[in-house]
Design an enzyme around this catalytic site. Structure first.
Site, short mmCIF file in Angstrom:
data_model
loop_
_atom_site.label_atom_id
_atom_site.label_comp_id
_atom_site.label_asym_id
_atom_site.label_seq_id
_atom_site.Cartn_x
_atom_site.Cartn_y
_atom_site.Cartn_z
N TYR A 1 114.20 25.86 45.68
CA TYR A 1 113.90 25.84 47.12
C TYR A 1 112.66 24.99 47.41
CZ TYR A 1 114.27 27.74 51.86
OH TYR A 1 114.43 27.90 53.21
N LEU B 1 113.85 21.48 47.41
CA LEU B 1 114.59 21.21 48.64
C LEU B 1 113.63 21.01 49.80
CD1 LEU B 1 117.21 20.98 50.27
CD2 LEU B 1 117.11 23.48 50.57
N HIS B 2 112.62 21.86 49.92
CA HIS B 2 111.63 21.73 51.00
C HIS B 2 110.98 20.35 50.96
CE1 HIS B 2 108.21 22.23 53.58
NE2 HIS B 2 107.36 22.27 52.57
N ARG B 3 110.58 19.90 49.78
CA ARG B 3 109.96 18.57 49.67
C ARG B 3 110.93 17.48 50.10
NH1 ARG B 3 107.67 21.13 45.18
NH2 ARG B 3 109.11 20.21 43.69
#
Length: 189
Positions: A25, A28-30
């Site tokens: 996650y 994914l955020h980056r």
């Protein structure tokens, strides 16, 4: 939100699923931050609620258009995770599905700096404000969460995630760089 892709954690003897989901996650955020994506939503089909069972599970589903998911998956954001995940194909959302919001839920967890600001704003002694915050923080939070570092502020925090109630029709809107939205919905199946 007419397409999706499933990413599942593989069993790993060295790393617990919550630790792997946190790493996945975070990556994914980056990627969403770097793409400035506001049109990609997430859901966790196997999430569990309850103080003793709260987990996001081992299944992350990404929702968007086929073109946007293709663009995301062409980025190297899964580098370092390929041995720990299996990535499905980009597929069309099945017909006749429900829809849900998947949003961040924030809680007062008794942080001393928050209590200090509260005391200053309300003309209270810091001890009084901390006592108020401690009472609220005693409530047990039953939502699943991950520990993340914010790409914009570099702060580490617990991101609590709430899946809303199923709805018959989708609600449009934008998603943040965590793939969450308090108003927009994702297909739920």
């Amino acid at each position: 939100m007419d397409h999706y892709i499933d990413i599942r954690l593989r069993p790993d003897p060295d790393f617990a699923p919550p630790m792997l989901m946190e790493a996945l996650y975070s990556k994914l955020h980056r990627a969403l931050f770097d793409l400035q994506a506001t049109d990609i939503g997430v859901s966790f089909p196997q999430h569990k609620l309850g103080v003793n069972a709260r987990t996001l599970g081992d299944h992350l589903r990404l929702h968007s258009t086929q073109a946007r998911l293709t663009q995301l998956m062409q980025q190297p954001w899964l580098n370092g995770m390929r041995d720990h995940v299996s990535v499905g194909d980009i597929l069309a959302v099945p017909a006749e599905v429900q829809h849900r919001s998947v949003a961040r839920k924030q809680f007062n967890t008794g942080n001393p700096s928050r209590a200090k600001r509260y005391a200053k704003r309300n003309g209270l002694a810091e001890e009084q404000a901390q006592a108020i915050y401690d009472q609220v923080a005693e409530k047990r939070i039953a939502l699943p969460f991950v520990q993340l570092n914010s790409r914009s502020t570099q702060q580490r925090f617990a991101l609590f995630i709430e899946h809303g109630k199923p709805e018959p029709t989708p609600r449009p809107g934008e998603f943040n760089h965590y793939g969450l939205s308090p108003t927009a919905t994702i297909p739920w199946f």
